[in-house]
Design a protein around this motif. Sequence first.
Motif, PDB file in Angstrom:
ATOM      1  N   SER A  62       0.771  -1.249  -0.091  1.00 54.47           N
ATOM      2  CA  SER A  62      -0.059  -0.092   0.020  1.00 54.47           C
ATOM      3  C   SER A  62       0.928   1.174  -0.023  1.00 54.47           C
ATOM      4  O   SER A  62       0.236   2.320   0.237  1.00 54.47           O
ATOM      5  CB  SER A  62      -0.763  -0.077   1.307  1.00 54.47           C
ATOM      6  OG  SER A  62      -0.252   0.136   2.627  1.00 54.47           O
ATOM      7  N   LEU A  63       2.339   1.132  -0.148  1.00 51.93           N
ATOM      8  CA  LEU A  63       3.091   2.245  -0.199  1.00 51.93           C
ATOM      9  C   LEU A  63       2.518   3.598  -1.101  1.00 51.93           C
ATOM     10  O   LEU A  63       2.129   3.407  -2.251  1.00 51.93           O
ATOM     11  CB  LEU A  63       4.514   1.991  -0.465  1.00 51.93           C
ATOM     12  CG  LEU A  63       4.916   1.388  -1.893  1.00 51.93           C
ATOM     13  CD1 LEU A  63       5.162   2.384  -2.743  1.00 51.93           C
ATOM     14  CD2 LEU A  63       6.068   0.248  -1.670  1.00 51.93           C
ATOM     15  N   LYS A  64       2.831   4.814  -0.699  1.00 54.58           N
ATOM     16  CA  LYS A  64       2.468   5.739  -1.428  1.00 54.58           C
ATOM     17  C   LYS A  64       3.654   6.521  -2.262  1.00 54.58           C
ATOM     18  O   LYS A  64       3.460   7.853  -3.014  1.00 54.58           O
ATOM     19  CB  LYS A  64       1.555   6.700  -0.731  1.00 54.58           C
ATOM     20  CG  LYS A  64       0.335   6.059  -0.117  1.00 54.58           C
ATOM     21  CD  LYS A  64      -0.561   6.796   0.776  1.00 54.58           C
ATOM     22  CE  LYS A  64      -1.896   5.956   0.988  1.00 54.58           C
ATOM     23  NZ  LYS A  64      -1.638   4.831   1.783  1.00 54.58           N
ATOM     24  N   THR A  65       4.769   6.395  -1.877  1.00 52.34           N
ATOM     25  CA  THR A  65       5.913   7.263  -2.276  1.00 52.34           C
ATOM     26  C   THR A  65       5.792   7.228  -3.766  1.00 52.34           C
ATOM     27  O   THR A  65       5.914   6.064  -4.696  1.00 52.34           O
ATOM     28  CB  THR A  65       7.386   6.815  -1.683  1.00 52.34           C
ATOM     29  OG1 THR A  65       7.270   7.016  -0.474  1.00 52.34           O
ATOM     30  CG2 THR A  65       8.305   7.636  -2.383  1.00 52.34           C
ATOM     31  N   ARG A  66       5.918   8.431  -4.459  1.00 49.15           N
ATOM     32  CA  ARG A  66       5.383   8.380  -5.993  1.00 49.15           C
ATOM     33  C   ARG A  66       7.111   8.743  -6.552  1.00 49.15           C
ATOM     34  O   ARG A  66       7.708   9.266  -6.269  1.00 49.15           O
ATOM     35  CB  ARG A  66       4.695   9.468  -6.288  1.00 49.15           C
ATOM     36  CG  ARG A  66       3.081   9.410  -5.964  1.00 49.15           C
ATOM     37  CD  ARG A  66       2.391   8.450  -6.743  1.00 49.15           C
ATOM     38  NE  ARG A  66       2.484   8.602  -8.148  1.00 49.15           N
ATOM     39  CZ  ARG A  66       1.970   9.618  -9.037  1.00 49.15           C
ATOM     40  NH1 ARG A  66       1.039  10.282  -8.048  1.00 49.15           N
ATOM     41  NH2 ARG A  66       2.085   9.941  -9.777  1.00 49.15           N
ATOM     42  N   VAL A 106       9.058   2.505  -5.026  1.00 46.06           N
ATOM     43  CA  VAL A 106       8.308   3.588  -5.120  1.00 46.06           C
ATOM     44  C   VAL A 106       7.040   3.436  -6.144  1.00 46.06           C
ATOM     45  O   VAL A 106       7.276   2.201  -6.875  1.00 46.06           O
ATOM     46  CB  VAL A 106       9.169   4.518  -5.829  1.00 46.06           C
ATOM     47  CG1 VAL A 106      10.144   5.129  -4.964  1.00 46.06           C
ATOM     48  CG2 VAL A 106       9.580   4.109  -7.172  1.00 46.06           C
ATOM     49  N   ARG A 107       6.040   4.093  -6.169  1.00 43.52           N
ATOM     50  CA  ARG A 107       4.966   3.779  -6.905  1.00 43.52           C
ATOM     51  C   ARG A 107       5.024   4.653  -8.181  1.00 43.52           C
ATOM     52  O   ARG A 107       4.996   6.051  -8.235  1.00 43.52           O
ATOM     53  CB  ARG A 107       3.424   4.129  -6.108  1.00 43.52           C
ATOM     54  CG  ARG A 107       2.334   3.526  -6.961  1.00 43.52           C
ATOM     55  CD  ARG A 107       1.354   3.624  -5.965  1.00 43.52           C
ATOM     56  NE  ARG A 107       1.227   2.447  -5.025  1.00 43.52           N
ATOM     57  CZ  ARG A 107       0.948   1.285  -5.027  1.00 43.52           C
ATOM     58  NH1 ARG A 107       0.852   0.852  -6.273  1.00 43.52           N
ATOM     59  NH2 ARG A 107       1.026   0.523  -3.944  1.00 43.52           N
ATOM     60  N   ALA A 108       5.323   3.875  -9.193  1.00 42.25           N
ATOM     61  CA  ALA A 108       5.214   4.567 -10.415  1.00 42.25           C
ATOM     62  C   ALA A 108       4.175   4.792 -11.348  1.00 42.25           C
ATOM     63  O   ALA A 108       4.150   5.623 -12.375  1.00 42.25           O
ATOM     64  CB  ALA A 108       6.442   3.940 -11.234  1.00 42.25           C
ATOM     65  N   ASP A 109       3.163   3.760 -11.000  1.00 43.74           N
ATOM     66  CA  ASP A 109       1.958   4.008 -11.915  1.00 43.74           C
ATOM     67  C   ASP A 109       0.813   3.832 -10.580  1.00 43.74           C
ATOM     68  O   ASP A 109       0.556   2.621 -10.357  1.00 43.74           O
ATOM     69  CB  ASP A 109       1.723   2.791 -12.902  1.00 43.74           C
ATOM     70  CG  ASP A 109       0.498   2.969 -13.646  1.00 43.74           C
ATOM     71  OD1 ASP A 109      -0.383   3.639 -13.294  1.00 43.74           O
ATOM     72  OD2 ASP A 109       0.393   2.019 -14.454  1.00 43.74           O
ATOM     73  N   PRO A 110       0.158   4.860 -10.220  1.00 44.54           N
ATOM     74  CA  PRO A 110      -0.880   4.825  -9.397  1.00 44.54           C
ATOM     75  C   PRO A 110      -2.137   4.257  -9.812  1.00 44.54           C
ATOM     76  O   PRO A 110      -3.185   4.122  -9.131  1.00 44.54           O
ATOM     77  CB  PRO A 110      -1.003   6.206  -8.811  1.00 44.54           C
ATOM     78  CG  PRO A 110      -0.566   7.021  -9.930  1.00 44.54           C
ATOM     79  CD  PRO A 110       0.589   6.140 -10.834  1.00 44.54           C
ATOM     80  N   SER A 111      -2.281   4.303 -10.965  1.00 45.69           N
ATOM     81  CA  SER A 111      -3.534   3.857 -11.763  1.00 45.69           C
ATOM     82  C   SER A 111      -4.014   2.330 -11.601  1.00 45.69           C
ATOM     83  O   SER A 111      -4.950   1.998 -12.097  1.00 45.69           O
ATOM     84  CB  SER A 111      -3.775   4.494 -13.213  1.00 45.69           C
ATOM     85  OG  SER A 111      -3.005   3.601 -13.974  1.00 45.69           O
ATOM     86  N   ASP A 156      -5.074  -1.606 -10.787  1.00 43.85           N
ATOM     87  CA  ASP A 156      -6.087  -2.073  -9.929  1.00 43.85           C
ATOM     88  C   ASP A 156      -5.573  -2.885  -8.675  1.00 43.85           C
ATOM     89  O   ASP A 156      -5.961  -2.798  -7.665  1.00 43.85           O
ATOM     90  CB  ASP A 156      -7.074  -2.848 -10.629  1.00 43.85           C
ATOM     91  CG  ASP A 156      -7.837  -1.941 -11.673  1.00 43.85           C
ATOM     92  OD1 ASP A 156      -8.115  -0.844 -11.437  1.00 43.85           O
ATOM     93  OD2 ASP A 156      -8.283  -2.707 -12.617  1.00 43.85           O
ATOM     94  N   LYS A 157      -4.409  -3.803  -9.094  1.00 43.50           N
ATOM     95  CA  LYS A 157      -3.867  -4.508  -7.951  1.00 43.50           C
ATOM     96  C   LYS A 157      -2.687  -3.512  -7.339  1.00 43.50           C
ATOM     97  O   LYS A 157      -1.865  -3.258  -8.090  1.00 43.50           O
ATOM     98  CB  LYS A 157      -3.258  -5.707  -8.696  1.00 43.50           C
ATOM     99  CG  LYS A 157      -2.911  -6.700  -7.604  1.00 43.50           C
ATOM    100  CD  LYS A 157      -2.339  -8.260  -8.286  1.00 43.50           C
ATOM    101  CE  LYS A 157      -1.578  -8.853  -7.165  1.00 43.50           C
ATOM    102  NZ  LYS A 157      -1.221 -10.425  -7.960  1.00 43.50           N
ATOM    103  N   LYS A 158      -2.678  -3.479  -5.980  1.00 45.13           N
ATOM    104  CA  LYS A 158      -1.730  -2.448  -5.446  1.00 45.13           C
ATOM    105  C   LYS A 158      -0.375  -3.115  -5.593  1.00 45.13           C
ATOM    106  O   LYS A 158       0.519  -2.010  -5.484  1.00 45.13           O
ATOM    107  CB  LYS A 158      -2.022  -2.502  -4.074  1.00 45.13           C
ATOM    108  CG  LYS A 158      -2.190  -3.615  -3.070  1.00 45.13           C
ATOM    109  CD  LYS A 158      -2.783  -3.044  -1.851  1.00 45.13           C
ATOM    110  CE  LYS A 158      -2.892  -4.441  -0.720  1.00 45.13           C
ATOM    111  NZ  LYS A 158      -3.138  -4.139   0.568  1.00 45.13           N
ATOM    112  N   GLN A 159      -0.072  -4.416  -5.838  1.00 46.75           N
ATOM    113  CA  GLN A 159       1.066  -4.841  -5.669  1.00 46.75           C
ATOM    114  C   GLN A 159       1.682  -4.378  -7.138  1.00 46.75           C
ATOM    115  O   GLN A 159       2.937  -4.303  -7.482  1.00 46.75           O
ATOM    116  CB  GLN A 159       1.441  -6.275  -5.760  1.00 46.75           C
ATOM    117  CG  GLN A 159       1.191  -6.919  -4.368  1.00 46.75           C
ATOM    118  CD  GLN A 159      -0.334  -7.207  -4.095  1.00 46.75           C
ATOM    119  OE1 GLN A 159      -1.112  -6.736  -4.679  1.00 46.75           O
ATOM    120  NE2 GLN A 159      -0.263  -7.766  -3.019  1.00 46.75           N
ATOM    121  N   ASP A 160       0.920  -4.085  -8.300  1.00 46.35           N
ATOM    122  CA  ASP A 160       1.467  -3.606  -9.410  1.00 46.35           C
ATOM    123  C   ASP A 160       1.808  -2.134  -9.610  1.00 46.35           C
ATOM    124  O   ASP A 160       1.203  -1.597  -8.662  1.00 46.35           O
ATOM    125  CB  ASP A 160       0.303  -3.785 -10.905  1.00 46.35           C
ATOM    126  CG  ASP A 160       0.260  -5.357 -10.833  1.00 46.35           C
ATOM    127  OD1 ASP A 160       0.912  -6.130 -10.651  1.00 46.35           O
ATOM    128  OD2 ASP A 160      -1.063  -5.793 -11.281  1.00 46.35           O
TER     129      ASP A 160
END
Length: 383
Positions: free
Chosen positions: A139-143, A173-178, A180-184
């Motif tokens: 569920s990390l949010k660092t972009r 880091v989260r490179a793609d926030p869009s 559906d699956k949070k691991q992706d």
Amino acid sequence: MDLNYSDEELVFRDEIRSWLAANLPQDLREKVETYAELTRDDLMRWHRILAQKGWVAPSWQKEWGGTDWTPVQRNIFEEECGFASAPPLMLFGLHMCGPVLQRFGTQAQKERFLPRIYNGDDFWCQGYSEPGSGSDLASLKTRAERQGDHYVVNGQKIWTTLAHYADWIFCLVRADPSTDKKQDGISFLLIDMKTPGITVRPLMLMDGVRHVNEVFFDDVKVPVENLVHEEGKGWTVAKYLLGHERMSAGRTGVSKRELAKLKELAASQPGNDGKAIIEDPHFRAKLTRLEVELMALEITNLRFLDEMRRTGQPPGADVSMLKIKGTEIQQTLTELMMRAADPADLEKYEVLARRYFNMRKTTIYGGSNEVQRNIIAKMTFGL
């Protein structure tokens, strides 16, 4: 299944034991045995002694400095280092980032980073946990936003061990926030800690020592060539890395050393009835149970090693058993140390109390033990 060391492995153990006795600096040994704080210079001095010997990264591929030891020999080495009171080797570079780069890194990344990790030129830390994203790491949010030949990173990491010593940090880091699956959509980046926009703030723990930190990223520019594996596929890298971390979490050599120290303390310290604390039936029952659990942990570890020796494959999800039981044993050791110590000896008691408080974290880091049990239930038993 063969859980006994072969004659060749016993000869190897004696070689390691003799070398450690001759080459481990006495001041470092004493610091470990008295639970004194180890500085960056202390940690890196021992690292470089082992690097010069060629033993600092036994599990690495031969071309990058590995020893070509078997899994059993690597385990013997780790156990003997722990039992000899050697300073810990920093896992973040040697046991985490290094194996990740050998498995997923480009040739340029390997040539740039691996020799520096091996030689102790760079100190690494791990950027995984975030406020609200610890046990639920996905569920990390660092972009990380791609802008030309750079990513721009914004966010926060927390509980970052020894970040105040680190030259580099590997980050999820989260490179793609869009997705559906949070691991992706999660990527694995290597970030220079000297990059403008990085702030490291200490978090003082209950033992009064600075082990962990908050790390803030404010418009931090990271070159695209520092991406490991594919963009959005960082979860694959993270799972691989965590397997290495949990395999080394048992620390049986260290626990065997601490158990011997506990027995010595309990045999020398009188209780309320004037007899040595070790003669108290309740204490002795706890001590006996602890020793049996440590023996069981050692046998479980040998089972995994035998499987790796026979199949050549890393262990599955049930390796989490080592992390669960190993960390629980480490905590119980500090609890019984506190029971055996003399509160009137304030200096010694304070040292043991700091260690007790510090070891509360062991069942949380590397994935909490509750999460480890869920992993075993799901992946091993299909529950």
